[in-house]
Design a protein around this motif. Structure first.
Motif, PDB file in Angstrom:
ATOM      1  N   ASP A 472       0.862  -1.178   0.000  1.00  0.00           N
ATOM      2  CA  ASP A 472       0.000   0.000   0.000  1.00  0.00           C
ATOM      3  C   ASP A 472       0.904   1.235   0.000  1.00  0.00           C
ATOM      4  O   ASP A 472       1.673   1.459   0.927  1.00  0.00           O
ATOM      5  N   ALA A 474       0.003   4.498  -0.065  1.00  0.00           N
ATOM      6  CA  ALA A 474      -0.754   5.731   0.214  1.00  0.00           C
ATOM      7  C   ALA A 474       0.152   6.835   0.768  1.00  0.00           C
ATOM      8  O   ALA A 474      -0.004   8.018   0.427  1.00  0.00           O
ATOM      9  N   GLU A 477       1.965   8.683  -1.997  1.00  0.00           N
ATOM     10  CA  GLU A 477       1.093   9.623  -2.702  1.00  0.00           C
ATOM     11  C   GLU A 477       0.985  10.923  -1.901  1.00  0.00           C
ATOM     12  O   GLU A 477       0.897  12.012  -2.458  1.00  0.00           O
ATOM     13  N   ASP A 480       3.950  13.131  -2.620  1.00  0.00           N
ATOM     14  CA  ASP A 480       3.873  13.705  -3.969  1.00  0.00           C
ATOM     15  C   ASP A 480       2.786  14.771  -3.945  1.00  0.00           C
ATOM     16  O   ASP A 480       1.603  14.468  -4.009  1.00  0.00           O
ATOM     17  N   ASP A 482       1.067  16.673  -5.709  1.00  0.00           N
ATOM     18  CA  ASP A 482       0.331  17.098  -6.907  1.00  0.00           C
ATOM     19  C   ASP A 482      -1.041  17.662  -6.558  1.00  0.00           C
ATOM     20  O   ASP A 482      -1.527  18.589  -7.198  1.00  0.00           O
ATOM     21  N   SER A 483      -1.694  17.076  -5.548  1.00  0.00           N
ATOM     22  CA  SER A 483      -3.064  17.504  -5.244  1.00  0.00           C
ATOM     23  C   SER A 483      -3.132  18.469  -4.063  1.00  0.00           C
ATOM     24  O   SER A 483      -4.100  19.199  -3.923  1.00  0.00           O
ATOM     25  N   ASP A 497       6.569  21.684  -5.153  1.00  0.00           N
ATOM     26  CA  ASP A 497       6.407  20.226  -5.195  1.00  0.00           C
ATOM     27  C   ASP A 497       7.648  19.622  -5.846  1.00  0.00           C
ATOM     28  O   ASP A 497       7.930  19.890  -7.011  1.00  0.00           O
ATOM     29  N   GLN A 500       8.027  13.146  -7.027  1.00  0.00           N
ATOM     30  CA  GLN A 500       7.200  12.459  -8.024  1.00  0.00           C
ATOM     31  C   GLN A 500       7.189  10.983  -7.652  1.00  0.00           C
ATOM     32  O   GLN A 500       8.257  10.349  -7.584  1.00  0.00           O
ATOM     33  N   PHE A 501       6.009  10.430  -7.377  1.00  0.00           N
ATOM     34  CA  PHE A 501       5.903   9.017  -7.006  1.00  0.00           C
ATOM     35  C   PHE A 501       5.163   8.242  -8.088  1.00  0.00           C
ATOM     36  O   PHE A 501       4.148   8.696  -8.604  1.00  0.00           O
ATOM     37  N   VAL A 502       5.713   7.062  -8.443  1.00  0.00           N
ATOM     38  CA  VAL A 502       4.962   6.146  -9.320  1.00  0.00           C
ATOM     39  C   VAL A 502       5.106   4.715  -8.799  1.00  0.00           C
ATOM     40  O   VAL A 502       6.190   4.314  -8.374  1.00  0.00           O
ATOM     41  N   ASN A 506       2.163  -0.415 -12.106  1.00  0.00           N
ATOM     42  CA  ASN A 506       1.373   0.167 -13.201  1.00  0.00           C
ATOM     43  C   ASN A 506       2.097   0.065 -14.543  1.00  0.00           C
ATOM     44  O   ASN A 506       1.516   0.378 -15.580  1.00  0.00           O
TER      45      ASN A 506
END
Length: 544
Positions: A472, A474, A477, A480, A482-483, A497, A500-502, A506
């Motif tokens: 998980d 979370a 995120e 990161d 972004d939001s 910011d 950067q998380f990926v 995916n």
């Protein structure tokens, strides 16, 4: 070797992330002489690798009887930072009028990535024959230039004694700026805000690209029209004037430029008509809005560091279930992430020596846990030569360490931040640091990590986190921003910011280039944002 002419694809080669266009100028030196009675007549062909095949993009003109040609025709290529763009420059001696390359004598070739060219700005290299041997003393020089006018113009405008258009009050004036279009008609470029109930308006300063206002031509006529605003859209014409950016630039803070606003109909009717008011240029400044490529062409180096998670949750590296297990193909998710990011960034670091650090393992000989160790076990020199060097050091260290825990990020972030802080003392846009952290799970020192990221956001530094496995993520995120803006546990906000998380999962079943695009998409913007915030132009930048 055999060359074939492949028709160039209809659209631009690359992705939607295109930053800009780059112009490549080509010169040859000491080319092979393939003609018996005279010298070679060289031309250069540019190829780009697309899906494993060389596709011809363009050709220069032919330089007659010349072993040291400087080609007038330039190559224009779309530049994508987050892709490996392999280029090949092949020179031929024109023998016939045929477009088929096998009809002409081969003079040598040179291959490299577009990233290598732009990070060098200008490079001279040996031309090679098909067998990999030098083509005599033949050399090629490639110079790169960004094809964009990055100048912006900032105008402060006002009006005085404008015509009154409203029966029961004063006018509500606004300005429109127009330039001539290709069809000969005037084209709207910018509209100011409306200033209510005044004949002496002062508009807010505004900035537009110089290309938008006058196509970059300072002498080109532009038209300024003044209207009185009406809510029904039927704005009343007050007057207009024609001028040029060169004329507007005469305005200084101490001595504004005053231009008469003329209504041609009134001018014709009234003999004693003077004007419909004065438009005042309070100030006019032209500056450069620097791009990522400006900084790279200016000599900025991207300093790359890798941080690898060796905590026990990864599993025993000898067992196939482990995330650190190197499969028969010689790879795993950690190595895939290192390759994907490293092969792009290594083009932008001249010495290609990268620190590779580990965390969360017990180290010999005393088996103490370390959250910041050199994976080559040389703390004084943790550098690995290129991405290959990182991969070799990683594979070599696995049998000699014990996976343990916890998963602490802050020591490695602070380690890179110390170097980034030193770079700020140079007060030039010369270095930007990128930390790639590859991890399998939940951060143990979240408060310290948040604090470290917030402090690092003030420095020339970005953090890329690739999450491997199926945990998980979370918390990643959350880092990161972004939001939402990231805050430290004390409430301090991140200046920008930088994370950067990926999640790697995916990208398991897509081409490997897709991961690089995803993790590096925000990086050019982060580099520009930092240097602009610090008011640092690119090294060797020209004045506007």
């Amino acid at each position: 070797m055999a060359y074939t002419v492949t028709p160039a694809p209809a659209g631009p080669v690359g992705s939607q992330y295109c930053v800009c266009k780059v112009e490549l100028s080509i010169c040859g030196q000491n080319l092979l002489d393939r003609d018996v009675t005279s010298k070679s007549d060289p031309f250069c062909v540019l190829f780009m690798e697309v899906n494993g095949k060389w596709v011809e993009l363009d050709r220069t003109e032919t330089a007659v009887n010349n072993l040291n040609p400087a080609f007038a025709k330039k190559f224009i290529v779309d530049y994508h930072f987050e892709e490996v763009q392999k280029l090949k420059f092949a020179l031929f001696d024109q023998d016939k009028s045929s477009t088929q390359l096998y009809e002409h004598d081969f003079l040598g070739e040179f291959s490299c990535t577009l990233g290598t060219i732009v990070s060098s700005k200008k490079m001279t290299r040996t031309l090679l024959l098909g067998n990999g041997k030098p083509a005599g003393k033949g050399m090629i020089t490639i110079a790169a230039q960004e094809l964009s006018d990055n100048r912006v113009i900032t105008l402060s405008m006002a009006g005085r004694k404008l015509d009154k258009k409203d029966l029961f009050g004063k006018s509500d004036p606004f300005l429109e700026f127009h330039k001539p279009g290709d069809d000969g008609k005037w084209m709207l470029v910018h509209r100011t805000e409306v200033i209510k109930y005044t004949l002496d308006p002062v508009w807010k300063p505004f900035t537009v690209p110089l290309v938008s206002l006058c196509d970059g031509d300072m002498e080109k006529l532009i038209k300024v029209i003044c209207y009185d605003y009406d809510s029904d859209g039927g704005h009343d014409f007050i007057g207009e004037l024609q001028t040029s950016v060169a004329r507007l630039c005469e305005a200084q803070d101490a001595s504004p430029l005053e231009l008469e606003c003329i209504n041609p109909k009134k001018q014709k009717k009234k003999k004693n008509y003077k004007n419909s008011g004065i438009i005042i240029v309070k100030s006019c400044k032209i500056t450069r809005d620097f791009s990522f490529l400006d900084y790279i062409l200016g000599g900025c180096q991207l300093m790359f560091t890798v941080g690898i998670d060796f905590t026990a949750s990864n599993g025993n590296p000898q067992e196939p279930s482990s995330l650190h297990y190197i499969n028969p193909l010689g790879t795993n998710e950690y190595l895939s992430a290192i390759w994907a990011v490293g092969q792009i960034i290594q083009d932008y670091d001249s010495d290609k020596m990268f620190p590779a650090l580990g965390f969360g393992a017990q180290l010999p000989p005393d088996w103490k846990v370390s959250h910041e160790f050199a994976i080559n076990f040389n703390p004084r020199n943790p550098f690995c030569s290129g991405v290959e060097g990182i991969v070799q050091a990683y594979s070599a260290c696995l049998p000699h360490i014990r996976f343990y825990g916890p998963t602490n990020f802050s020591p490695i972030i602070n380690h890179v931040a110390r170097f980034a802080a030193q770079a700020t003392q140079q007060e030039t846009a010369s270095q930007y640091f990128i930390l790639l952290i590859i991890t399998d799970g939940v951060i143990s020192d979240m408060d310290e990590t948040r604090h470290a990221v917030v402090q690092a956001s003030k420095l020339p530094m970005s953090i890329i986190i690739v999450g491997v496995g199926n945990a998980d993520f979370a918390a990643m995120e959350f880092l990161d921003g972004d939001s939402r803006v990231l805050h430290s546990h004390t409430g301090e906000e991140a200046v920008r910011d930088i994370v950067q998380f990926v999640p790697f999962r995916n990208f398991r079943n897509v081409p490997k280039e897709t991961l690089a695009k995803a993790v590096l998409a925000e990086l050019p913007q982060q580099v520009v944002q930092y240097f602009k915030h610090q008011n640092l132009p690119p090294i060797n930048s020209e004045p506007a």
